[in-house]
Design a protein around this motif. Structure first.
Motif, short mmCIF file in Angstrom:
data_model
loop_
_atom_site.label_atom_id
_atom_site.label_comp_id
_atom_site.label_asym_id
_atom_site.label_seq_id
_atom_site.Cartn_x
_atom_site.Cartn_y
_atom_site.Cartn_z
N UNK A 292 61.45 47.76 41.53
CA UNK A 292 61.94 49.09 41.92
C UNK A 292 62.33 49.12 43.39
N UNK A 293 62.84 48.02 43.90
CA UNK A 293 62.98 47.93 45.36
C UNK A 293 63.95 48.95 45.94
N UNK A 294 64.86 49.47 45.12
CA UNK A 294 65.80 50.42 45.69
C UNK A 294 65.29 51.86 45.63
N UNK A 295 64.13 52.06 45.04
CA UNK A 295 63.64 53.45 44.94
C UNK A 295 63.19 53.96 46.30
N UNK A 296 63.49 55.21 46.55
CA UNK A 296 63.13 55.85 47.83
C UNK A 296 61.64 55.73 48.10
N UNK A 297 60.84 56.01 47.08
CA UNK A 297 59.39 56.01 47.27
C UNK A 297 58.91 54.61 47.65
N UNK A 298 59.48 53.61 46.99
CA UNK A 298 59.07 52.24 47.28
C UNK A 298 59.49 51.87 48.70
N UNK A 299 60.69 52.30 49.08
CA UNK A 299 61.12 52.01 50.45
C UNK A 299 60.20 52.69 51.45
N UNK A 300 59.84 53.93 51.16
CA UNK A 300 58.92 54.65 52.06
C UNK A 300 57.63 53.86 52.25
N UNK A 301 57.09 53.38 51.14
CA UNK A 301 55.79 52.73 51.18
C UNK A 301 55.85 51.31 51.70
N UNK A 302 56.87 50.60 51.26
CA UNK A 302 56.83 49.14 51.40
C UNK A 302 58.02 48.59 52.16
N UNK A 303 58.69 49.45 52.91
CA UNK A 303 59.92 49.04 53.57
C UNK A 303 59.74 47.71 54.29
N UNK A 304 58.71 47.65 55.09
CA UNK A 304 58.62 46.47 55.95
C UNK A 304 57.22 45.88 55.96
N UNK A 305 56.29 46.55 55.30
CA UNK A 305 54.93 46.02 55.34
C UNK A 305 54.58 45.34 54.04
N UNK A 306 53.60 44.47 54.08
CA UNK A 306 53.24 43.75 52.87
C UNK A 306 52.42 44.64 51.97
#
Lengths: 692, 692
Positions: B451-465
């Protein structure tokens, strides 16, 4: 200028000790509570039957400002700075109406203005008893407020359904009285005439809130209904003669907010918490937009109106704040409050009922101070400074609120407000993405500076720059398209939840915390202020009846005063200015901005009668929101249109004085002269001067 | 094992062509629709008056499994793997009851199990007419479903209020019938006896879903009320004799779900979309937890129960899937569906009403396939695999749903379900943060992969592991503390919105998209399946009446069958195993896990009568959820407790067969023998064998 961006104060120890007149020209009076005694005693004026009702029916309420009908064909007079949003929205790169001005020689040329709404007050009803009855003994402030809100919602809804009018309850005296206002609403508004921005705002920000002035701050619209000019039975005739010094005049408008009845703790809150934040925010935004405007003429055009609003606010709030920082003014407020409380203390019954009111309000301020910033950033949207966010927020909330019973909704989503909300949400006014990115990026930067530990901020800005995030947010929204908004307007919450629109997602992200803060504000602050404000009001009524006017609440009010010059630092300031003065100032400044005349004025100088008055002042009480108010004489004829106050009038927000503070008007005769001689707008003048 | 983790299928072309018996032992029959004719015709059995109602009143429904009262003092028999969650929750580093087993010699020693709830069915009422009446002609499937849900909610609420019972409507035949089930609920549950995990799960994952077996998969609880053992008027007496081959036996339990009446397109959806995802998810989780268990004994203890569940599911679903991948089985399903539809087509009236049902269901599957993954990740919580998220999600939703009228809430937050929900939310069962971080981090990794393009996923996991985020989320929550949960349980939405608890924040972040997907599933899939499933059911009723049993729905059901061995690959498999076999297998495997006997069994071997039966099989119909079902003889006496099916029984999910498929039971006599001789649990045996 007197649009609503909240009020200012510059106070000197000097004028605080001046003697207060016996019959002051104070008061922003509701139309159902006219200052009959004051007018009679102070000015020997008793309006004829129908005088007041015609003024009311000719007056117009619009977003944070005022206007009036001035012909039988729906012609409307207001300020240029009130109409500026609409004028700018009609402008393009090729045709910048702010720059060139506009005149529709025929009705066919009149330009439709999207997203504007005019309201005309039809009736006021006192519903205090009904709303008070909804409260139950033993309720805490939040519960009582919720009970009142339910009652208000149902009163508004029922009245709207019965009358077909926009019905809104206004709370006067901080909840001492509740009046139901019923407005007729018009949404087909077209531009008829606007001067050049240079003429309307001659002197620019530099001269804003000053006097003497030379501004042609007027604009004419026309209201249409069924694609025809509205036949207006009630309108204000144009006076044949200019005002003279000493004339009694009246203003009818929608002053936004005054704080004359605020307690000391509320004033301190403004001084220590609210104003510093607002000044800081506006200051950075002014710097940002000034910089942006430097990029080129397009950027300057796009930013102009917003920049004006910011500069106007900054000057106004800065003024209020300098007043609140004046120890003398606060000392006077403290003395008055103490005296009032001592009077209450003398009566054991009153003491029992009212004595704790000030402390409880003070505690609410303390509590508010602890979450003022997150409340500003998340609920008021200071952290997300873009039209897109405001649209997205409204769409997201509307869908959710519509699933609730009317009387449990957030106020702005109740049935009685929906038409207005939808109208503004569907406005096709242009939005400029690059400009939105610049504003949003800066507000995100500010947000991160102050709220860096918040979950939402971390989600958004953990590792990316505000500029990058802003660009992505603006790039990922389709809300510019009115058809898209229309779709969301009809959507169920579940449909909104599946949106991939970036701004909708942003609004969804911050909605919980924003709603939480709003509820907290309502429960811990607003409801406490309302309960205790109402207590203080009841004490006031017991001691003085309703001889003390209520504070402004953005609802229609009548004020009055005398055309009169004043003395400033030993210098006599005459009550009026003329076209002659206008040309002199321009010349003195080398015809350079902000004192640059529009080319047309340079060309037509010889046609003008230079002795015709352009602006004048009066002691008429006013505050932000009064911009565009018609100013009439004893006969109810238009003698001018209010557009500003001098800088010394700003403290009238908290303490009314009439020694130096003045409202500033464009003179009705000056308007006619300019229309005829400079703009060659004969038909418009004919319409204005036509006898009914 | 037969807890609910959804069913499996291994099919060979061979057994599909075997002849179907005239009176098959098929059917998971609701207690108000007993298979009287089948029992009479196939087994010459007509239960005495009171036989059925006693079995019903002695049977217990619990989270995804089954149990029964077996003494007048509230003693309850179920499987060890059903009680394992509770047993593990009572375990600590110092006292690992999974390892050591447990026996309370006195009532004072019985251990209270937090968060468990037993339900006993009191009554069933047919409410089909009422619910159908709520639909209106012309409604689309989603509208009709919403109307039915409203009706169901109000029926459940009214019935609950009137009876004081937990009342839930079950939809049978995909909405062909609606029955209201009324349960009495017990929440003070205490552990009386549990064997060692090694004995309960002898053979381990390796032997799971196989036969012959040698498992002492039993546990005894006791129900308390007002701190006293519940005096049970209805309970099942213990049989004095073991079953013999050919005996008719009955199981009473709560089978979770079968898909025998599913259409071909629904089976294809399971095969092509749902099962592959579930298998993939479980496979990575098994690998993860196996690795985690390797870290040390503490980690192994903490992960044991979860790992068992995953392995069990994986085996089960893998089995179903291999069946659905068998072209022969699907061809049979296709033939049956075609034959059914042809029969309908013959009758013009039926054709008009029913013919489109299959196509519409097929279209719903197509639509579902487009959002199955986000639905799994966000709404089902596959992306947030931690207890904390489940708790936070429930608290967040509960607060929001409680503000809505009962009949507009999400199902699990209706009044009729609140007691149960609150009970489980307040369970003090231990949560191990490091374990939660490991699970959450892996599910976040999986989420990001898909789900890498989902907004929520980007919010959570944009750059952190994911590991970093998981650690922060687990570290930032206080939901381990039951008192904290209690506070949130009482909170208004606005209070929850102001929480700074990381898991609450996470739940708030994903709630909109999760709710959106849920609504989409309900509107586009579930409601279409319900409408057309009901149509197909009506066609079925017209052609065959209710002789075809409904699919399992997690509600109490009666099934029956014959104690019987079978032939597998030409080898005869005897119907029972004994203690003798247990020791032989252990010895053959060098007493190494998973064939390692508990020390007590090694010590007590000589005391045991080795010929006593330990496990047996019967053709009794069952599926996941039947675990712990009491198995009784014609007299209604306990002859065993169901704990599994052989691997060949898994396809019974979709097609019932009785040639090789078998349910697997622990023999009642084996239980007594072990209790007496190995565990020296004389008082418990006395209680079991006491005549009423």
């Amino acid at each position: 200028m007197r649009i609503i961006k909240r009020p200012v104060l510059i106070a000197t120890a000097l004028w605080l000790i001046l003697v207060v007149p016996i019959f002051p020209d104070e008061g922003l009076w509701p139309f159902n509570m006219p200052p009959t005694d004051l007018l009679k005693a102070g000015h020997r004026f008793t309006p004829e039957s129908g005088w007041l009702s015609r003024l009311q029916a000719s007056s117009i309420r619009l977003g944070g400002a005022s206007a009036s009908f001035v012909s039988g064909d729906g012609l409307v007079l207001t300020n240029h700075h009130v109409g500026a949003g609409a004028i700018q929205n009609l402008s393009t790169k090729e045709r910048d109406l702010m720059q060139t001005g506009f005149y529709a020689r025929t009705r066919a040329e009149e330009l439709k203005c999207p997203g504007i709404e005019f309201q005309v007050l039809q009736e006021i009803e006192d519903v205090t008893g009904q709303i008070r009855a909804a409260e139950e003994t033993g309720q805490n402030p939040a519960e009582a407020a919720a009970a009142r809100e339910k009652s208000i919602a149902s009163i508004e809804k029922n009245a709207s359904e019965q009358s077909g009018l926009r019905c809104q309850v206004a709370s006067l005296y901080s909840g001492g009285l509740y009046h139901l206002y019923k407005y007729k609403v018009f949404t087909d508004i077209r531009l008829v005439f606007a001067p050049e921005y240079a003429m309307a705002f001659f002197g620019g920000d530099q001269d804003n809130f000053t006097y003497p002035r030379y501004d042609l701050d007027v604009t004419f619209f026309r209201v249409y209904e069924n694609d025809q000019p509205l036949p207006t039975t009630h309108f204000l005739p144009w006076a044949a003669q200019p005002v003279k010094e000493g004339d009694l005049v009246f203003a009818s408008g929608n002053p936004g907010s005054t704080g004359r009845l605020l307690t000391l703790s509320q004033l301190e809150f403004l001084r220590d918490v609210s104003y510093p934040f607002m000044i800081g925010t506006n200051a950075r935004r002014r710097a940002l937009l000034a910089e942006y405007s430097e990029k080129g003429p397009d950027e300057a055009r796009v930013a102009l109106r917003t920049l004006f609003g910011i500069e106007n606010s900054l000057k106004a709030i800065g003024g209020y704040q300098s007043g609140l920082l004046d120890p003398e003014l606060m000392a006077q407020k403290a003395r008055e409050e103490r005296a009032f409380r001592e009077e209450i203390a003398k009566d054991p019954e009153m003491a029992g009922e009212f004595s704790r009111a000030w402390e409880e309000i003070a505690e609410a301020q303390k509590s508010y101070a602890t979450f003022f910033k997150p409340y500003a950033y998340f609920e008021r949207g200071t952290g997300f400074n873009t039209h897109y966010f405001r649209i997205a927020r409204s769409l997201v909330r509307l869908a959710a609120e519509k699933t609730k019973p009317n009387d449990e909704r957030l106020r702005e989503y109740r049935e009685s407000n929906l038409a207005s909300l939808e109208h503004s949400l569907l406005s096709p006014a242009p939005i400029y993405d690059e400009f939105e990115i610049v504003k949003l990026a800066d507000s995100l930067t500010q947000l991160r500076e102050d709220m860096e530990t918040s979950w939402e901020v971390k989600c958004l800005l953990a590792t990316r720059s505000p500029r990058e995030v802003a660009a992505e947010l603006v790039g990922g929204t389709k809300l510019k398209d009115v058809e898209v908004r229309k779709k969301y307007l009809q959507a169920k919450p579940e449909e909104i939840y599946l949106s991939t629109d970036s701004m909708i997602k942003l609004a969804l992200l911050v909605d919980p915390v924003a709603r939480g803060l709003r509820a907290r504000h309502e429960n811990e602050v607003a409801s406490v202020e309302a309960r205790n404000g109402a207590r203080i009001a009841r004490a006031l009524f017991k001691l003085k009846g309703t001889s003390v006017p209520p504070d402004a609440t953005g609802t229609p009010r009548l004020s009055f005063g005398v055309v009169k010059g004043y003395v400033e630092n030993g210098k006599k300031i005459p009550f009026r200015t003329t076209f002659k003065g206008l040309y002199e100032i321009a010349e003195k400044n080398g015809n350079q901005p902000p004192y640059e005349l529009a080319p047309r004025f340079l060309r037509k100088k010889s046609a003008l009668k230079l002795s015709v008055p352009l602006n004048f002042v009066a002691t008429v009480d006013s505050i932000g929101g009064n911009s565009g108010s018609p100013v009439v004489n004893r006969k109810g004829e238009v003698v001018g249109v209010l557009f500003d106050g001098n800088i010394q009038s700003l403290p009238n927000n908290f303490v009314y004085r009439e020694d130096i503070p003045r409202s500033v008007m464009v003179d009705a005769q000056g308007i006619i002269e300019a229309l005829l001689k400079v703009y060659e707008a004969g038909p418009l003048v004919d319409e204005l001067l036509a006898k009914k």
